[in-house]
Design a protein around this motif. Structure first.
Motif, PDB file in Angstrom:
ATOM      1  N   PHE A  60      -6.156  -2.523  31.045  1.00 19.76           N
ATOM      2  CA  PHE A  60      -6.341  -2.607  32.491  1.00 19.76           C
ATOM      3  C   PHE A  60      -5.657  -1.418  33.155  1.00 19.76           C
ATOM      4  O   PHE A  60      -4.462  -1.183  32.949  1.00 19.76           O
ATOM      5  N   ASP A 107      -1.558  -4.154  30.070  1.00 20.94           N
ATOM      6  CA  ASP A 107      -1.467  -3.972  31.514  1.00 20.94           C
ATOM      7  C   ASP A 107      -0.743  -2.657  31.767  1.00 20.94           C
ATOM      8  O   ASP A 107       0.473  -2.564  31.613  1.00 20.94           O
ATOM      9  N   ILE A 152      -2.913  -9.156  36.798  1.00 21.93           N
ATOM     10  CA  ILE A 152      -3.511  -8.712  35.534  1.00 21.93           C
ATOM     11  C   ILE A 152      -3.002  -9.552  34.378  1.00 21.93           C
ATOM     12  O   ILE A 152      -3.778  -9.954  33.493  1.00 21.93           O
ATOM     13  N   CYS A 174       2.779  -5.088  28.452  1.00 22.21           N
ATOM     14  CA  CYS A 174       2.991  -4.609  29.820  1.00 22.21           C
ATOM     15  C   CYS A 174       3.815  -3.331  29.772  1.00 22.21           C
ATOM     16  O   CYS A 174       4.936  -3.328  29.250  1.00 22.21           O
TER      17      CYS A 174
END
Length: 345
Positions: free
Chosen positions: A169, A236, A243, A259
């Protein structure tokens, strides 16, 4: 020297401060370029962990490149004229009073450390990544090396299996770099998620096997059509709870949500009712400078093999005189790729 400062109300100003001092183990560096990063934007909004409002005003910038102009008496790893990465300006009450530092690389001068001049237990962490830029690398575009090293070291830290599926993402410089480097590392199943057709195409150009526009497509439906049991990883590269929550229904059993970077908030409301019973959440908020430095050789090899072109990551150059205009463009989302601030050299 002049330096870019952010006040506690988010206002950016250019002010004059003394040229930084350096000790016998350090070198003084004249800045050549510095990249604008999402971290800068988060600090401007006073949302970056570790920088409470009482620490403002702050000198900004952390993706600097410069030329060594003076060296301390114990310095052996650098010489005058070397182009180097990551010159910083630390807080110095004697020099700067109450002015704080968010690394301070948007300054006309900075300081680097020679790790070989320190005892092992005393080496500043930044020193492991304050390295010389080879003469065959454009010194202005060399700021991209910093993102490349950070991302490559993070891929290695996450220990992602290249044979597994991953959804990324984000479509900014960091997300693009993740996709580019994973493609070079032989990942066979990379899905990119962007927010415009233009950004979608950039992800495809950099190695994504497929890319979807989340503003026009049902992402869950698209991913579950390709991978009925879900994907192994969701990355992410933006840093939002939205997200992470969306990723819950995309991962397979024992899948992992990765992340990268410091999120905008220190607390998140997570809903894993749609997640599998077994899953992991893995944060990398601040890459290790040691690991970043160790990644340098591989990045330089890819550049020399023609597999990475630094200019492919850049869309805008601004002179330091126009740095306030550059940040206005950036905060209004008018920068397609990377924006680099340049200084006379």
């Amino acid at each position: 020297m002049k330096t870019l400062v952010v006040n506690s109300d988010g206002q950016l100003v250019v002010i004059e401060v003394p040229v930084p001092k350096y000790n016998s183990k350090q070198a003084l560096v004249k800045t050549i370029s510095c990249g604008i990063c999402g971290t800068d934007a988060t600090i401007i909004k006073s949302e970056f962990k570790g920088f409470p409002r009482e620490k403002y005003p702050l000198m900004l910038g952390h993706e600097g490149v410069g030329r060594v102009v003076e060296i301390g008496s114990e310095v052996t790893s650098f010489k005058v004229g070397d182009i180097v990465l990551l010159p910083f300006n630390d807080e110095d009450e004697e020099q700067y009073g109450s002015l704080g530092s968010a690394w301070g690389a948007f300054s006309e001068y900075g300081v680097i450390n020679d790790k070989s001049a320190y005892q092992e237990d005393d080496i500043p962490e930044a020193a492991y990544a304050q390295q010389v830029v080879p003469v065959d690398i454009d010194p202005v575009d060399a700021t991209i090396l910093i993102t490349l090293r950070e991302v490559y070291s993070t891929i290695r830290y996450f220990d992602i299996n290249k044979d597994d599926s991953i959804v990324v993402f984000g479509s900014g410089p960091v997300a693009v770099t993740f996709i580019k480097l994973m493609s070079l590392m032989g990942f066979q199943s990379i899905i990119g998620i962007a927010r415009s057709e233009e950004k979608q195409n950039i992800l495809l150009e950099n190695g994504a096997n497929a890319a979807f526009n989340c503003r026009e497509t049902d992402i869950k439906n698209e991913i579950r059509t390709l991978y009925p049991n879900g994907v192994k990883y969701v990355l992410d590269a933006v840093g939002t709870a939205e997200i992470i929550n969306q990723a819950m229904e995309l991962i397979e059993d024992r899948g992992e949500i990765l992340c990268y970077g410091v999120p905008k908030y220190n607390q998140m409301q997570l809903d894993w009712s749609k997640a599998p019973y077994n899953w992991k959440l893995n944060f990398q908020q601040m890459p290790s400078k040691l690991e970043e430095g160790e990644s340098y050789g591989q990045i330089l090899s890819w550049i020399r093999e023609g597999k990475i072109n630094l200019k492919d990551f850049v869309s805008n150059y601004f002179t330091f005189e126009n740095i306030l205009d550059a940040f206005e463009e950036y905060t209004n989302h008018r920068i397609l790729k990377k924006a680099i601030i340049t200084y006379p050299f």
